[in-house]
Scaffold this motif. Structure first.
Motif, PDB file in Angstrom:
ATOM      1  N   GLN A  49       0.828  -1.206   0.000  1.00 53.23           N
ATOM      2  CA  GLN A  49       0.000   0.000   0.000  1.00 53.23           C
ATOM      3  C   GLN A  49       0.862   1.255   0.000  1.00 53.23           C
ATOM      4  N   GLY A  50       1.914   1.252   0.786  1.00 53.87           N
ATOM      5  CA  GLY A  50       2.814   2.397   0.809  1.00 53.87           C
ATOM      6  C   GLY A  50       3.443   2.653  -0.548  1.00 53.87           C
ATOM      7  N   GLN A  51       3.795   1.570  -1.247  1.00 53.13           N
ATOM      8  CA  GLN A  51       4.360   1.728  -2.595  1.00 53.13           C
ATOM      9  C   GLN A  51       3.335   2.325  -3.557  1.00 53.13           C
ATOM     10  N   ARG A  52       2.089   1.899  -3.437  1.00 51.62           N
ATOM     11  CA  ARG A  52       1.048   2.449  -4.318  1.00 51.62           C
ATOM     12  C   ARG A  52       0.850   3.937  -4.049  1.00 51.62           C
ATOM     13  N   HIS A  53       0.851   4.322  -2.781  1.00 54.05           N
ATOM     14  CA  HIS A  53       0.674   5.742  -2.458  1.00 54.05           C
ATOM     15  C   HIS A  53       1.831   6.587  -2.978  1.00 54.05           C
ATOM     16  N   ALA A  54       3.030   6.011  -2.941  1.00 52.61           N
ATOM     17  CA  ALA A  54       4.208   6.750  -3.413  1.00 52.61           C
ATOM     18  C   ALA A  54       4.350   6.686  -4.927  1.00 52.61           C
ATOM     19  N   GLY A  55       3.729   5.681  -5.540  1.00 52.62           N
ATOM     20  CA  GLY A  55       3.910   5.485  -6.972  1.00 52.62           C
ATOM     21  C   GLY A  55       5.292   4.965  -7.300  1.00 52.62           C
ATOM     22  N   LEU A  56       5.909   4.285  -6.329  1.00 53.14           N
ATOM     23  CA  LEU A  56       7.263   3.752  -6.481  1.00 53.14           C
ATOM     24  C   LEU A  56       7.266   2.306  -5.994  1.00 53.14           C
ATOM     25  N   PHE A  57       7.918   1.435  -6.751  1.00 47.54           N
ATOM     26  CA  PHE A  57       7.840   0.014  -6.429  1.00 47.54           C
ATOM     27  C   PHE A  57       9.230  -0.607  -6.401  1.00 47.54           C
ATOM     28  N   ALA A  58       9.421  -1.533  -5.459  1.00 47.75           N
ATOM     29  CA  ALA A  58      10.718  -2.195  -5.307  1.00 47.75           C
ATOM     30  C   ALA A  58      10.490  -3.655  -4.955  1.00 47.75           C
ATOM     31  N   ASP A  59      11.267  -4.516  -5.558  1.00 52.31           N
ATOM     32  CA  ASP A  59      11.199  -5.958  -5.281  1.00 52.31           C
ATOM     33  C   ASP A  59      12.325  -6.287  -4.301  1.00 52.31           C
ATOM     34  N   LEU A  60      11.965  -6.547  -3.052  1.00 50.37           N
ATOM     35  CA  LEU A  60      12.962  -6.806  -2.021  1.00 50.37           C
ATOM     36  C   LEU A  60      13.092  -8.305  -1.756  1.00 50.37           C
ATOM     37  N   PRO A  61      14.316  -8.813  -1.612  1.00 55.51           N
ATOM     38  CA  PRO A  61      14.484 -10.222  -1.232  1.00 55.51           C
ATOM     39  C   PRO A  61      13.913 -10.467   0.156  1.00 55.51           C
ATOM     40  N   GLN A  62      13.263 -11.591   0.334  1.00 55.29           N
ATOM     41  CA  GLN A  62      12.630 -11.915   1.606  1.00 55.29           C
ATOM     42  C   GLN A  62      13.587 -12.681   2.513  1.00 55.29           C
ATOM     43  N   ALA A  64      13.888 -14.444   6.677  1.00 59.60           N
ATOM     44  CA  ALA A  64      13.075 -14.940   7.788  1.00 59.60           C
ATOM     45  C   ALA A  64      13.590 -14.480   9.136  1.00 59.60           C
ATOM     46  N   SER A  65      14.795 -13.876   9.151  1.00 55.43           N
ATOM     47  CA  SER A  65      15.380 -13.470  10.425  1.00 55.43           C
ATOM     48  C   SER A  65      16.383 -12.347  10.193  1.00 55.43           C
ATOM     49  N   PHE A  66      16.768 -11.680  11.284  1.00 54.70           N
ATOM     50  CA  PHE A  66      17.788 -10.641  11.189  1.00 54.70           C
ATOM     51  C   PHE A  66      19.157 -11.249  10.880  1.00 54.70           C
ATOM     52  N   THR A  67      19.378 -12.464  11.352  1.00 53.01           N
ATOM     53  CA  THR A  67      20.634 -13.143  11.025  1.00 53.01           C
ATOM     54  C   THR A  67      20.744 -13.370   9.526  1.00 53.01           C
ATOM     55  N   GLU A  68      19.658 -13.769   8.910  1.00 51.88           N
ATOM     56  CA  GLU A  68      19.643 -13.962   7.465  1.00 51.88           C
ATOM     57  C   GLU A  68      19.809 -12.632   6.736  1.00 51.88           C
ATOM     58  N   ALA A  69      19.273 -11.558   7.320  1.00 53.47           N
ATOM     59  CA  ALA A  69      19.391 -10.230   6.693  1.00 53.47           C
ATOM     60  C   ALA A  69      20.846  -9.807   6.579  1.00 53.47           C
ATOM     61  N   ARG A  70      21.679 -10.233   7.525  1.00 50.47           N
ATOM     62  CA  ARG A  70      23.097  -9.857   7.477  1.00 50.47           C
ATOM     63  C   ARG A  70      23.798 -10.464   6.260  1.00 50.47           C
ATOM     64  N   ALA A  71      23.192 -11.456   5.657  1.00 52.10           N
ATOM     65  CA  ALA A  71      23.791 -12.073   4.470  1.00 52.10           C
ATOM     66  C   ALA A  71      23.462 -11.297   3.198  1.00 52.10           C
ATOM     67  N   HIS A  72      22.551 -10.315   3.302  1.00 51.83           N
ATOM     68  CA  HIS A  72      22.148  -9.538   2.137  1.00 51.83           C
ATOM     69  C   HIS A  72      22.792  -8.159   2.167  1.00 51.83           C
ATOM     70  N   GLU A  73      23.548  -7.840   1.144  1.00 51.54           N
ATOM     71  CA  GLU A  73      24.100  -6.493   1.015  1.00 51.54           C
ATOM     72  C   GLU A  73      22.971  -5.557   0.590  1.00 51.54           C
ATOM     73  N   GLY A  74      22.847  -4.438   1.272  1.00 49.22           N
ATOM     74  CA  GLY A  74      21.786  -3.507   0.910  1.00 49.22           C
ATOM     75  C   GLY A  74      20.492  -3.840   1.609  1.00 49.22           C
ATOM     76  N   LEU A  75      19.433  -4.098   0.846  1.00 46.10           N
ATOM     77  CA  LEU A  75      18.084  -4.190   1.381  1.00 46.10           C
ATOM     78  C   LEU A  75      17.477  -5.577   1.312  1.00 46.10           C
ATOM     79  N   SER A  76      16.679  -5.894   2.330  1.00 37.93           N
ATOM     80  CA  SER A  76      15.844  -7.091   2.305  1.00 37.93           C
ATOM     81  C   SER A  76      14.586  -6.779   3.112  1.00 37.93           C
ATOM     82  N   MET A  77      13.648  -7.708   3.131  1.00 35.50           N
ATOM     83  CA  MET A  77      12.414  -7.507   3.897  1.00 35.50           C
ATOM     84  C   MET A  77      12.097  -8.731   4.729  1.00 35.50           C
ATOM     85  N   MET A  78      11.723  -8.485   5.983  1.00 36.18           N
ATOM     86  CA  MET A  78      11.237  -9.536   6.865  1.00 36.18           C
ATOM     87  C   MET A  78       9.757  -9.267   7.111  1.00 36.18           C
ATOM     88  N   ALA A  79       8.911 -10.045   6.478  1.00 31.08           N
ATOM     89  CA  ALA A  79       7.473  -9.843   6.585  1.00 31.08           C
ATOM     90  C   ALA A  79       6.960 -10.332   7.933  1.00 31.08           C
TER      91      ALA A  79
END
Length: 342
Positions: A49-62, A64-79
């Motif tokens: 919804q936030g992307q629709r309001h901004a009119g900007l879209f990004a595909d973020l790698p998913q 499951a944990s903050f430990t896994e996030a450390r393996a991603h350079e830049g951006l990821s998403m934990m739903a």
């Protein structure tokens, strides 16, 4: 992946406000996230919804944990699943939105406690919704401090570019402000902002302390707090190696700070600093939660219900808040690695 880069948790803020749109705008500026392992924590539907309001879209790698996030350079998403879409009405306070905000922030704080997160940047939240949703503290700073087991002095810092402010009292009636003017609080506020500025990258912070009374007390004829409390507190700071100066009349010290003579001002009560700094630049301010074991930042404005969902939100303050979280988180990560190596 880099072990030296900080993990920064990013949240969408109150589901009914402009936070999701702001984060969509921030994430569109991918260069902001270079040198970090940043992870967006929030509900998938709200992010969409936030992307629709901004009119900007990004595909973020998913992840499951903050430990896994450390393996991603830049951006990821934990739903996470913190609130149902049907329970949120845009631009309206609610217990559901407050409970959602608390749940997401608690997830990030718990990760910070275990060392998985080096900094947090959260989009604007709504205190009334949070209190409806179960917040048992006067504000989010006290919530953070309790969750993180902080027993020492803590306070909000407000920043505007390179100018920071601290205060020895905050959300209290003005009639009670004088009782907070103690040597202990002046010393604690001065030393805390000095040490925080060092973490934020200021090599030699220049800090001024504001007087409490008009014209700095006029030699004791207009109040004696400057003579009996504030000046002795500053002297004790200097004796401990803190280059603190003052007290200076509050109606002129911000002019010197605006002109670059000081990096920070310690004020005696909420509006003494807030009025000045908001006049200098309300649209670019950032709030830093001071005295906590990790950096936590947010834009200084609120949820802006009047423009929620209209695609008008200005990302500037959120960009500034993330930049401070990134800088402080990077320095904290370096300190943690240095300590671990000893």
């Amino acid at each position: 992946m880099s072990a030296t880069h900080p993990v920064i948790a990013l949240t969408l803020g109150d589901p009914a406000g402009i936070g999701p749109e702001l984060i969509a705008r921030l994430i569109a500026e991918r260069e902001q996230f270079t040198g970090t392992h940043s992870v967006l924590v929030g509900d998938s539907w709200l992010w969409e919804q936030g992307q629709r309001h901004a009119g900007l879209f990004a595909d973020l790698p998913q992840v499951a944990s903050f430990t896994e996030a450390r393996a991603h350079e830049g951006l990821s998403m934990m739903a996470v699943d913190s609130v149902e879409k049907g329970d949120v009405t845009l631009a309206q306070e609610s217990a559901a939105c407050g409970a959602s905000t608390l749940a997401v922030l608690t997830r990030c704080i718990e990760a910070a406690q275990s060392g998985q997160v080096d900094a947090i940047c959260f989009a604007p939240l709504n205190k009334l919704s949070m209190k409806k949703g179960g917040l048992a503290y006067e504000d989010e700073l006290h919530f953070f401090a309790e969750k993180l087991g902080v027993s020492g002095y803590f306070c909000e810092f407000n920043t505007l570019g390179t100018l920071w402010t601290s205060r020895i009292s905050s959300h209290i009636p003005l009639k009670d402000a004088a009782s907070y003017v103690t040597q202990e609080r002046v010393i604690a506020a001065s030393q805390l902002i000095h040490d925080t500025l060092k973490l934020a990258g200021f090599n030699t912070p220049r800090i001024a302390v504001a007087a409490f009374n008009p014209h700095g007390g006029e030699g004791g004829t207009c109040g004696r707090e400057e003579i009996e409390v504030i000046a002795p507190a500053i002297a004790k700071c200097r004796a401990q190696g803190y280059p603190i100066e003052g007290p200076f009349p509050a109606d002129t010290i911000f002019i010197k700070a605006r002109d670059g003579e000081y990096d920070a001002i310690v004020t005696m009560y909420h509006d003494q600093g807030q009025i000045a700094i908001k006049l200098l630049g309300f649209k670019s301010g950032v709030t830093v939660q001071g005295g906590l074991p990790i950096p936590i930042t947010t834009p200084a404005h609120g949820t802006a219900f009047d423009i929620a969902g209209q695609g008008k939100a200005d990302v500037g303050p959120t960009r500034n808040a993330f930049a401070i979280a990134k800088r402080m988180g990077t320095n904290l990560r370096a300190l943690r690695l240095e300590t671990a190596a000893v």
